[in-house]
Write a protein that holds these residues in place. Structure first.
Motif, PDB file in Angstrom:
ATOM      1  N   ARG A  47       7.099   3.712  -2.567  1.00 14.88           N
ATOM      2  CA  ARG A  47       7.464   2.407  -2.006  1.00 14.88           C
ATOM      3  C   ARG A  47       8.047   1.480  -3.071  1.00 14.88           C
ATOM      4  NH1 ARG A  47       4.578   1.183   2.947  1.00 14.88           N
ATOM      5  NH2 ARG A  47       3.399   3.000   3.581  1.00 14.88           N
ATOM      6  N   SER A  48       8.115   1.966  -4.305  1.00 18.32           N
ATOM      7  CA  SER A  48       8.654   1.163  -5.404  1.00 18.32           C
ATOM      8  C   SER A  48       9.297   2.111  -6.409  1.00 18.32           C
ATOM      9  CB  SER A  48       7.541   0.369  -6.089  1.00 18.32           C
ATOM     10  OG  SER A  48       6.665   1.260  -6.755  1.00 18.32           O
ATOM     11  N   LEU A  49      10.058   1.531  -7.340  1.00 18.82           N
ATOM     12  CA  LEU A  49      10.655   2.365  -8.386  1.00 18.82           C
ATOM     13  C   LEU A  49       9.595   2.957  -9.296  1.00 18.82           C
ATOM     14  CD1 LEU A  49      13.876   0.390  -9.413  1.00 18.82           C
ATOM     15  CD2 LEU A  49      13.697   2.447  -8.034  1.00 18.82           C
ATOM     16  N   GLU A  50       8.477   2.233  -9.478  1.00 20.38           N
ATOM     17  CA  GLU A  50       7.384   2.767 -10.299  1.00 20.38           C
ATOM     18  C   GLU A  50       6.804   4.016  -9.632  1.00 20.38           C
ATOM     19  OE1 GLU A  50       7.608  -0.413  -9.293  1.00 20.38           O
ATOM     20  OE2 GLU A  50       8.075  -1.428 -11.177  1.00 20.38           O
ATOM     21  N   ASP A  51       6.657   3.979  -8.305  1.00 19.51           N
ATOM     22  CA  ASP A  51       6.183   5.159  -7.564  1.00 19.51           C
ATOM     23  C   ASP A  51       7.156   6.320  -7.743  1.00 19.51           C
ATOM     24  OD1 ASP A  51       4.057   3.697  -6.601  1.00 19.51           O
ATOM     25  OD2 ASP A  51       4.901   3.429  -4.582  1.00 19.51           O
ATOM     26  N   PHE A  52       8.462   6.007  -7.677  1.00 23.23           N
ATOM     27  CA  PHE A  52       9.474   7.049  -7.841  1.00 23.23           C
ATOM     28  C   PHE A  52       9.364   7.696  -9.218  1.00 23.23           C
ATOM     29  CE2 PHE A  52      13.657   7.508 -10.026  1.00 23.23           C
ATOM     30  CZ  PHE A  52      13.958   8.781  -9.568  1.00 23.23           C
ATOM     31  N   VAL A  53       9.210   6.890 -10.278  1.00 19.54           N
ATOM     32  CA  VAL A  53       9.108   7.437 -11.630  1.00 19.54           C
ATOM     33  C   VAL A  53       7.910   8.389 -11.726  1.00 19.54           C
ATOM     34  CG1 VAL A  53       8.597   6.852 -14.039  1.00 19.54           C
ATOM     35  CG2 VAL A  53      10.304   5.526 -12.767  1.00 19.54           C
ATOM     36  N   ARG A  54       6.763   7.964 -11.201  1.00 24.81           N
ATOM     37  CA  ARG A  54       5.566   8.828 -11.254  1.00 24.81           C
ATOM     38  C   ARG A  54       5.803  10.132 -10.485  1.00 24.81           C
ATOM     39  NH1 ARG A  54       2.905   3.865 -11.187  1.00 24.81           N
ATOM     40  NH2 ARG A  54       2.862   3.749  -8.915  1.00 24.81           N
ATOM     41  N   ASP A  55       6.430  10.013  -9.308  1.00 23.22           N
ATOM     42  CA  ASP A  55       6.671  11.190  -8.485  1.00 23.22           C
ATOM     43  C   ASP A  55       7.665  12.140  -9.149  1.00 23.22           C
ATOM     44  OD1 ASP A  55       6.337  12.211  -5.460  1.00 23.22           O
ATOM     45  OD2 ASP A  55       8.404  12.548  -6.117  1.00 23.22           O
ATOM     46  N   PHE A  56       8.758  11.580  -9.676  1.00 26.00           N
ATOM     47  CA  PHE A  56       9.779  12.407 -10.300  1.00 26.00           C
ATOM     48  C   PHE A  56       9.233  13.146 -11.513  1.00 26.00           C
ATOM     49  CE2 PHE A  56      13.290  13.128 -13.275  1.00 26.00           C
ATOM     50  CZ  PHE A  56      14.154  13.859 -12.471  1.00 26.00           C
ATOM     51  N   ASP A  57       8.388  12.483 -12.281  1.00 22.37           N
ATOM     52  CA  ASP A  57       7.830  13.102 -13.491  1.00 22.37           C
ATOM     53  C   ASP A  57       6.947  14.301 -13.169  1.00 22.37           C
ATOM     54  OD1 ASP A  57       9.188  11.358 -15.097  1.00 22.37           O
ATOM     55  OD2 ASP A  57       7.481  10.045 -15.497  1.00 22.37           O
ATOM     56  N   MET A  58       6.486  14.417 -11.940  1.00 22.35           N
ATOM     57  CA  MET A  58       5.649  15.561 -11.542  1.00 22.35           C
ATOM     58  C   MET A  58       6.492  16.727 -11.001  1.00 22.35           C
ATOM     59  SD  MET A  58       2.260  13.882  -9.813  1.00 22.35           S
ATOM     60  CE  MET A  58       3.136  13.128  -8.454  1.00 22.35           C
ATOM     61  N   ARG A  59       7.781  16.502 -10.791  1.00 27.47           N
ATOM     62  CA  ARG A  59       8.661  17.530 -10.226  1.00 27.47           C
ATOM     63  C   ARG A  59       9.213  18.435 -11.320  1.00 27.47           C
ATOM     64  NH1 ARG A  59       8.441  17.116  -4.548  1.00 27.47           N
ATOM     65  NH2 ARG A  59       8.021  14.937  -4.094  1.00 27.47           N
ATOM     66  N   GLU A  60       9.558  19.668 -10.911  1.00 28.39           N
ATOM     67  CA  GLU A  60      10.203  20.596 -11.833  1.00 28.39           C
ATOM     68  C   GLU A  60      11.695  20.620 -11.544  1.00 28.39           C
ATOM     69  OE1 GLU A  60       8.558  24.472 -12.072  1.00 28.39           O
ATOM     70  OE2 GLU A  60       6.487  23.755 -12.191  1.00 28.39           O
TER      71      GLU A  60
END
Length: 195
Positions: A47-60
């Motif tokens: 719901r925010s760019l901070e959420d996106f950063v956390r989510d993206f960092d967990m992706r391969e």
């Protein structure tokens, strides 16, 4: 490289100027969600760019080479998320008027370079006098490049551009040695459908 869509309008009188329009936070999150969809990642819940950063960092990183540039685009958004939030979304920057001489900095970037302001720009409208007096209300829309029409995100760019009222579409490209590829044929077919 062209970083954002630019519309150039013929201004019959007065000094030229340009207006830069920025994405809202919601617009940006929608773009990120579209990228997730193209990468075939599960629907994001950020719901925010901070959420996106956390989510993206967990992706391969995807294994498919065809998805490399899309993944790099998301990584660029990730690397610039803090600056986007601070410089554009927190102050709720919607648009600003700039001089014609400053347009290039807003609509282009050098290969390998990323600037948060460029990433946050939705479009630029340029108003200037055209060299010929008889062109009337002609407008030219210059879109970001499409990497030889090799990826799904190019379809999204085309759909958004062709959704506008366009009388004429000109593609400038570097043909492959073997001629027009199947992907390019599909892109032209999509243009016909969109238009």
């Amino acid at each position: 490289c062209t970083s954002t869509q630019s519309r150039i309008d013929n201004l019959s009188i007065g000094p030229g100027f340009a207006e830069v329009f920025y994405y809202s936070r919601a617009d940006m999150l929608g773009i990120l969600e579209e990228c997730y969809s193209l990468l075939k990642w599960p629907a994001p819940s950020f719901r925010s760019l901070e959420d996106f950063v956390r989510d993206f960092d967990m992706r391969e990183k995807p294994a498919a080479t065809a998805l490399d540039s899309l993944w790099r685009l998301l990584k660029t958004y990730r690397d610039n998320a803090t600056a986007l939030e601070r410089e554009i979304f927190a102050p709720k920057l919607r648009s600003k008027r700039i001089e014609l001489g400053a347009v290039a900095d807003s609509v282009t970037y050098s290969q390998g370079e990323s600037r948060s302001e460029n990433l946050g720009i939705a479009r630029v409208e340029i108003h200037c006098r055209f060299p010929s007096d008889d062109v009337g209300r002609l407008s030219v829309v210059d879109t970001p490049g499409m990497n030889a029409a090799s990826e799904d995100r190019d379809k999204i760019i085309l759909e958004k551009v062709l959704d506008e009222t366009a009388d004429f579409v000109l593609f400038v490209g570097i043909p492959a040695e073997r001629g027009i590829s199947q992907k390019e044929r599909e892109m032209f077919d999509n243009c016909r459908k969109c238009a």
